[in-house]
Design an enzyme around this catalytic site. Structure first.
Site, PDB file in Angstrom:
ATOM      1  N   TYR A   1      27.577  73.207  22.442  1.00 48.08           N
ATOM      2  CA  TYR A   1      27.005  72.578  21.506  1.00 48.08           C
ATOM      3  C   TYR A   1      27.341  71.192  21.189  1.00 48.08           C
ATOM      4  O   TYR A   1      28.366  70.731  21.798  1.00 48.08           O
ATOM      5  CB  TYR A   1      27.107  73.353  20.097  1.00 48.08           C
ATOM      6  CG  TYR A   1      28.492  73.415  19.489  1.00 48.08           C
ATOM      7  CD1 TYR A   1      29.499  74.000  19.919  1.00 48.08           C
ATOM      8  CD2 TYR A   1      28.583  72.643  18.400  1.00 48.08           C
ATOM      9  CE1 TYR A   1      30.784  73.867  19.381  1.00 48.08           C
ATOM     10  CE2 TYR A   1      29.745  72.407  17.763  1.00 48.08           C
ATOM     11  CZ  TYR A   1      30.917  73.070  18.003  1.00 48.08           C
ATOM     12  OH  TYR A   1      32.079  72.886  17.648  1.00 48.08           O
TER      13      TYR A   1
ATOM     14  N   GLU B   1      45.082  70.082  17.953  1.00 50.67           N
ATOM     15  CA  GLU B   1      44.171  69.158  17.186  1.00 50.67           C
ATOM     16  C   GLU B   1      43.857  69.933  15.680  1.00 50.67           C
ATOM     17  O   GLU B   1      44.646  71.297  15.890  1.00 50.67           O
ATOM     18  CB  GLU B   1      42.642  68.979  17.739  1.00 50.67           C
ATOM     19  CG  GLU B   1      42.090  70.415  18.458  1.00 50.67           C
ATOM     20  CD  GLU B   1      40.930  70.229  19.177  1.00 50.67           C
ATOM     21  OE1 GLU B   1      40.187  69.251  19.313  1.00 50.67           O
ATOM     22  OE2 GLU B   1      40.586  71.294  20.012  1.00 50.67           O
TER      23      GLU B   1
HETATM   24  N1  PDD Z   1      33.526  69.684  15.611  1.00 45.14           N
HETATM   25  N2  PDD Z   1      38.033  69.048  17.917  1.00 45.14           N
HETATM   26  C1  PDD Z   1      37.199  70.213  17.485  1.00 45.14           C
HETATM   27  C2  PDD Z   1      37.869  71.368  17.923  1.00 45.14           C
HETATM   28  C3  PDD Z   1      36.034  70.073  16.953  1.00 45.14           C
HETATM   29  O1  PDD Z   1      35.359  71.034  16.658  1.00 45.14           O
HETATM   30  C4  PDD Z   1      35.515  68.571  16.693  1.00 45.14           C
HETATM   31  C5  PDD Z   1      34.231  68.508  16.073  1.00 45.14           C
HETATM   32  C6  PDD Z   1      36.387  67.427  16.894  1.00 45.14           C
HETATM   33  C7  PDD Z   1      35.796  66.225  16.687  1.00 45.14           C
HETATM   34  O2  PDD Z   1      35.010  65.840  17.793  1.00 45.14           O
HETATM   35  P1  PDD Z   1      33.837  64.626  17.312  1.00 45.14           P
HETATM   36  O3  PDD Z   1      34.512  63.324  16.838  1.00 45.14           O
HETATM   37  O4  PDD Z   1      33.180  64.511  18.532  1.00 45.14           O
HETATM   38  O5  PDD Z   1      33.051  65.247  16.233  1.00 45.14           O
HETATM   39  C8  PDD Z   1      37.654  67.712  17.369  1.00 45.14           C
HETATM   40  C9  PDD Z   1      32.173  69.520  15.161  1.00 45.14           C
HETATM   41  C10 PDD Z   1      31.939  68.484  14.266  1.00 45.14           C
HETATM   42  C11 PDD Z   1      31.709  70.931  14.392  1.00 45.14           C
HETATM   43  O6  PDD Z   1      32.124  71.952  15.318  1.00 45.14           O
HETATM   44  O7  PDD Z   1      31.277  70.945  13.599  1.00 45.14           O
END
Ligand code: PDD
Length: 281
Positions: free
Chosen positions: A33, A179
């Site tokens: 996704y 993270e």
């Molecule tokens: N999640 N790390 C994890 C485990 C994440 O699920 C997300 C983002 C990020 C940040 O990635 P980005 O800057 O590309 O959104 C880091 C999304 C928003 C979600 O699962 O809803």
């Protein structure tokens, strides 16, 4: 028009979009996704999100049926149809519908879903105050750089954090920070930004990339490296980053104040510049 969905080539009201109970996304979480934010009608980081979608698909052996140009066209059409200027676009691709069997089906085509939901950001009060986080063991698998639908450890840990009164959990693997459950994390020490280096242990966040660029452009030193858990308590500032939360100050860690207990100077600088970037000024 209310929230809408795109399902395998067709736009329809979100609540009318249905997939089979034998979809492998439903039965196995066998899919990938992306979450994309749209500001003033413009998807932020669309190219980077599509690039990551392609990488995730390749990593799990799903052959995407659309080119990036086709994805872009569908997303633009969805935005037009929805009329939303501020919204969240969710893309999900699964290995498709087949009788349940762990092995990849010989014949199936991916199920592609895109939803378009209106969205406003976090409350200004929350951003001004900052949020609290707790540390928790990273229970996930060894390929967290894939944006997989399998989020069970993430949701269990985030729920646990929520029940402990925290906004997010920072995940610790072998004594190192990886993270957040749905975000990346940055530490600030003596003006330097420190964040875990990209590896199979974490997601290469689109927001992370922008934020680190902003910091470097503003003359900050950025260290991407292994970050031991102990550095969290020694940090002057901490902040979370991600598509839905943007740049969010952390003011409490495991019940203790971070730095002054207020969002820090570097965090605010990054936040201000990120805001300018997403709003195109
Ligand atoms: N999640 N790390 C994890 C485990 C994440 O699920 C997300 C983002 C990020 C940040 O990635 P980005 O800057 O590309 O959104 C880091 C999304 C928003 C979600 O699962 O809803």
């Amino acid at each position: 028009m209310p929230n809408i969905a795109y399902l395998n080539g067709e736009f329809l009201p979100l609540e009318e979009a249905m997939v089979s109970i034998e979809d492998r996304g439903f039965q196995f979480g066998d899919g990938i996704y992306e979450v994309i934010r749209v500001y003033q009608g413009k998807p932020f980081g669309l190219v980077e999100h599509l690039e990551r979608l392609n990488k995730s698909a390749k990593a799990i052996g799903i052959a995407l049926t659309s080119t990036n140009q086709e994805w872009e066209a569908v997303i633009r059409e969805g935005l037009e149809r929805s009329g939303y200027l501020e919204c969240k676009v969710y893309i999900q691709v699964t290995r498709g519908v087949a009788p349940r069997d762990h092995l990849f089906p010989k014949e199936s085509s991916p199920t592609t879903v895109i939803t378009f939901r209106q969205m406003s950001g976090l409350s200004p009060e929350l951003i001004q105050q900052g949020v609290s986080v707790v540390t928790r063991p990273d229970l996930r698998w060894a390929r967290c750089s894939i944006k997989s639908l399998n989020l069970l450890p993430n949701i269990l840990t985030k729920q646990e954090a929520n029940e402990a009164g925290a906004f997010e959990a920072l995940l610790i693997k072998d004594g190192m920070i990886t993270e957040g459950t749905s975000s990346n994390v940055v530490l600030v020490k003596n003006g330097t930004l420190i964040t875990p280096a990209l590896s199979d242990q974490l997601l290469a966040g689109v927001t992370r990339q922008s934020v680190l660029e902003i910091a470097r452009r503003n003359g900050r030193v950025v260290e991407e490296r292994a970050v031991p858990e102990e550095e969290l308590t020694q940090a002057d500032e901490l902040f979370l980053i991600g598509t839905t939360i943007e740049v969010l100050p952390i003011t409490t860690l495991n019940g203790e104040s971070v730095g002054s207990g207020k969002p820090g100077k570097v965090t605010n600088m990054v936040r201000k510049n990120f805001h300018a970037l997403i709003h195109g000024n």
